[in-house]
Design a protein around this motif. Sequence first.
Motif, PDB file in Angstrom:
ATOM      1  N   GLY A 109     -10.532  46.785  23.976  1.00 39.49           N
ATOM      2  CA  GLY A 109      -9.439  45.997  24.534  1.00 39.49           C
ATOM      3  C   GLY A 109      -9.839  44.641  25.062  1.00 39.49           C
ATOM      4  N   GLY A 110     -11.146  44.354  25.087  1.00 40.04           N
ATOM      5  CA  GLY A 110     -11.609  43.065  25.582  1.00 40.04           C
ATOM      6  C   GLY A 110     -11.504  41.966  24.543  1.00 40.04           C
ATOM      7  N   ARG A 111     -11.748  40.737  24.978  1.00 43.34           N
ATOM      8  CA  ARG A 111     -11.705  39.585  24.092  1.00 43.34           C
ATOM      9  C   ARG A 111     -13.001  39.513  23.281  1.00 43.34           C
ATOM     10  N   ALA A 112     -12.892  39.458  21.965  1.00 44.10           N
ATOM     11  CA  ALA A 112     -14.075  39.374  21.108  1.00 44.10           C
ATOM     12  C   ALA A 112     -14.723  38.003  21.249  1.00 44.10           C
ATOM     13  N   ALA A 113     -16.051  37.980  21.259  1.00 51.84           N
ATOM     14  CA  ALA A 113     -16.784  36.728  21.336  1.00 51.84           C
ATOM     15  C   ALA A 113     -16.839  36.070  19.961  1.00 51.84           C
ATOM     16  N   ALA A 114     -17.235  34.821  19.919  1.00 51.61           N
ATOM     17  CA  ALA A 114     -17.402  34.123  18.639  1.00 51.61           C
ATOM     18  C   ALA A 114     -18.414  34.890  17.787  1.00 51.61           C
ATOM     19  N   GLY A 115     -18.071  35.120  16.537  1.00 48.29           N
ATOM     20  CA  GLY A 115     -18.953  35.846  15.631  1.00 48.29           C
ATOM     21  C   GLY A 115     -18.813  37.349  15.711  1.00 48.29           C
ATOM     22  N   GLU A 116     -17.992  37.852  16.636  1.00 51.53           N
ATOM     23  CA  GLU A 116     -17.797  39.292  16.816  1.00 51.53           C
ATOM     24  C   GLU A 116     -16.489  39.722  16.169  1.00 51.53           C
ATOM     25  N   ALA A 117     -16.546  40.737  15.320  1.00 53.30           N
ATOM     26  CA  ALA A 117     -15.347  41.211  14.632  1.00 53.30           C
ATOM     27  C   ALA A 117     -14.411  41.926  15.606  1.00 53.30           C
ATOM     28  N   GLY A 118     -13.117  41.775  15.363  1.00 56.30           N
ATOM     29  CA  GLY A 118     -12.121  42.453  16.180  1.00 56.30           C
ATOM     30  C   GLY A 118     -10.784  42.486  15.464  1.00 56.30           C
ATOM     31  N   GLU A 119      -9.817  43.151  16.094  1.00 59.00           N
ATOM     32  CA  GLU A 119      -8.485  43.255  15.507  1.00 59.00           C
ATOM     33  C   GLU A 119      -7.657  42.018  15.839  1.00 59.00           C
ATOM     34  N   LEU A 120      -6.958  41.498  14.851  1.00 55.70           N
ATOM     35  CA  LEU A 120      -6.066  40.368  15.098  1.00 55.70           C
ATOM     36  C   LEU A 120      -4.792  40.886  15.757  1.00 55.70           C
ATOM     37  N   VAL A 121      -4.477  40.325  16.923  1.00 58.87           N
ATOM     38  CA  VAL A 121      -3.277  40.691  17.677  1.00 58.87           C
ATOM     39  C   VAL A 121      -2.452  39.433  17.876  1.00 58.87           C
ATOM     40  N   HIS A 122      -1.158  39.520  17.557  1.00 59.42           N
ATOM     41  CA  HIS A 122      -0.259  38.358  17.593  1.00 59.42           C
ATOM     42  C   HIS A 122       0.807  38.598  18.660  1.00 59.42           C
ATOM     43  N   ALA A 123       0.947  37.634  19.588  1.00 54.47           N
ATOM     44  CA  ALA A 123       1.971  37.701  20.623  1.00 54.47           C
ATOM     45  C   ALA A 123       2.819  36.433  20.580  1.00 54.47           C
TER      46      ALA A 123
ATOM     47  N   ASN B 271       2.091  46.531  23.937  1.00 56.02           N
ATOM     48  CA  ASN B 271       1.892  45.462  24.901  1.00 56.02           C
ATOM     49  C   ASN B 271       0.654  44.640  24.556  1.00 56.02           C
ATOM     50  N   ALA B 272       0.747  43.343  24.794  1.00 54.97           N
ATOM     51  CA  ALA B 272      -0.389  42.457  24.584  1.00 54.97           C
ATOM     52  C   ALA B 272      -1.508  42.809  25.560  1.00 54.97           C
ATOM     53  N   PRO B 273      -2.750  42.451  25.242  1.00 48.21           N
ATOM     54  CA  PRO B 273      -3.847  42.705  26.196  1.00 48.21           C
ATOM     55  C   PRO B 273      -3.568  42.027  27.529  1.00 48.21           C
TER      56      PRO B 273
ATOM     57  N   THR C 161       0.455  34.853  26.737  1.00 50.92           N
ATOM     58  CA  THR C 161       1.884  35.054  26.528  1.00 50.92           C
ATOM     59  C   THR C 161       2.372  36.357  27.133  1.00 50.92           C
ATOM     60  N   GLY C 162       1.592  37.425  26.956  1.00 58.66           N
ATOM     61  CA  GLY C 162       1.992  38.732  27.436  1.00 58.66           C
ATOM     62  C   GLY C 162       3.140  39.305  26.632  1.00 58.66           C
TER      63      GLY C 162
ATOM     64  N   VAL D 158       2.093  42.341  18.197  1.00 56.62           N
ATOM     65  CA  VAL D 158       1.842  43.070  16.965  1.00 56.62           C
ATOM     66  C   VAL D 158       0.338  43.283  16.843  1.00 56.62           C
ATOM     67  N   TRP D 159      -0.063  44.533  16.815  1.00 53.18           N
ATOM     68  CA  TRP D 159      -1.467  44.885  16.599  1.00 53.18           C
ATOM     69  C   TRP D 159      -1.609  45.110  15.090  1.00 53.18           C
ATOM     70  N   SER D 160      -2.198  44.136  14.410  1.00 51.55           N
ATOM     71  CA  SER D 160      -2.112  44.050  12.950  1.00 51.55           C
ATOM     72  C   SER D 160      -2.892  45.127  12.213  1.00 51.55           C
ATOM     73  N   GLY D 161      -3.965  45.631  12.836  1.00 52.09           N
ATOM     74  CA  GLY D 161      -4.848  46.532  12.109  1.00 52.09           C
ATOM     75  C   GLY D 161      -5.797  45.787  11.193  1.00 52.09           C
TER      76      GLY D 161
END
Length: 373
Positions: free
Chosen positions: A204-218, A239-241, A246-247, A251-254
Amino acid sequence: MEESLASADAMPPSDADPDRLAAILYTSGSTGQPKGVMLSHANLWLGAISVAHYLHIAPHDRVLGVLPLSFDYGQNQLLSTWAGGARAVPLDYLTARDVIKAVERHDITTLAGVPPLWVQILEAEWPDDVAARLRRLTNSGGALTPAMVRSLRTRFPSADLYPMYGLTEAFRSTYLPPDLVDTHPDSIGRAIPFAEVMVVRPDGGRAAAGEAGELVHAGPLVAKGYWRDAERTAARFRNAPPWSDTGGMAVWSGDTVVADGDGLLRFVGREDEMIKSAGNRISPTEIEEAILRGGDVAEAVAIGVPDDRLGQAIIVVARAVGDPAAVEQRVTARLRAELPNFMQPAQFEWRTTLPRNANGKLDRAAIKRKLTQ
């Protein structure tokens, strides 16, 4: 009716609720069962304004519409063209040659496509003076490969190229400005206007530069959920992280992405397409890009099929440029040098054509069904 159209009186402001349901658009179903995405008036309006703004659509533009209006990308192409005061020219084309003729006949400045369409466009013979008429190319519905970016830039030197990433549940998330395309050919860019795009770690944390993560759109482009499908709505719309600017609902894209030090995103793969082989999670996109880099394969889809030893074996269904047997020898040798052992395809299946869905994308679900039935 004609008198009404000729009247100089402006239409009065709409009194419609911006949050009310305006349309239901179905996902392409390229990897599973299509879902009806509920879109509000605000979703459609803000999406049109956003795209018209960053594409710099102007009244002198003529936009060729080859994408179906049932496709969110095709529908927004129409709405954003109108928002910019430009002219939309619909075309129900059969071949790439029909597109070339339409560009010439209507003096088209803008063409939108998905990767399988660009393959056909690049294989066609374009008169130089016709190719030079295009001033803007936009792509979504799948990431462009660096080789395809180079080919489009060479074939259409007068056109700005806009790689984009979107999903029907939030319309569009990112775009790459044309001045960054040559230096970042594998990037899908950064957030479009009105969108907040985050890369989120599994914890649930913010991915660092170069670190893979899920794209979440708010933000206000997020849709209202799936039509009469509470279960799948709850899984995708959450709910957004807590650290989101924005809060609210997101959409948690997968989809897995990686941001570089400048905040530009690179698409890695979709969760429902990932191949699990010998304990490894493998992005089919990485395999496909490696196969296409040599230029002797026009299209390729990597699929994971059940395997007693590996869990899933990698099968590639592809269309060769030339003799498939000779192409397979060259591709296999190159992949051994470029990819680790666990990413090597177990088998190639060569086809003269690959199935597409109604939106023009390669139909992965249909390809997988044929391989596993």
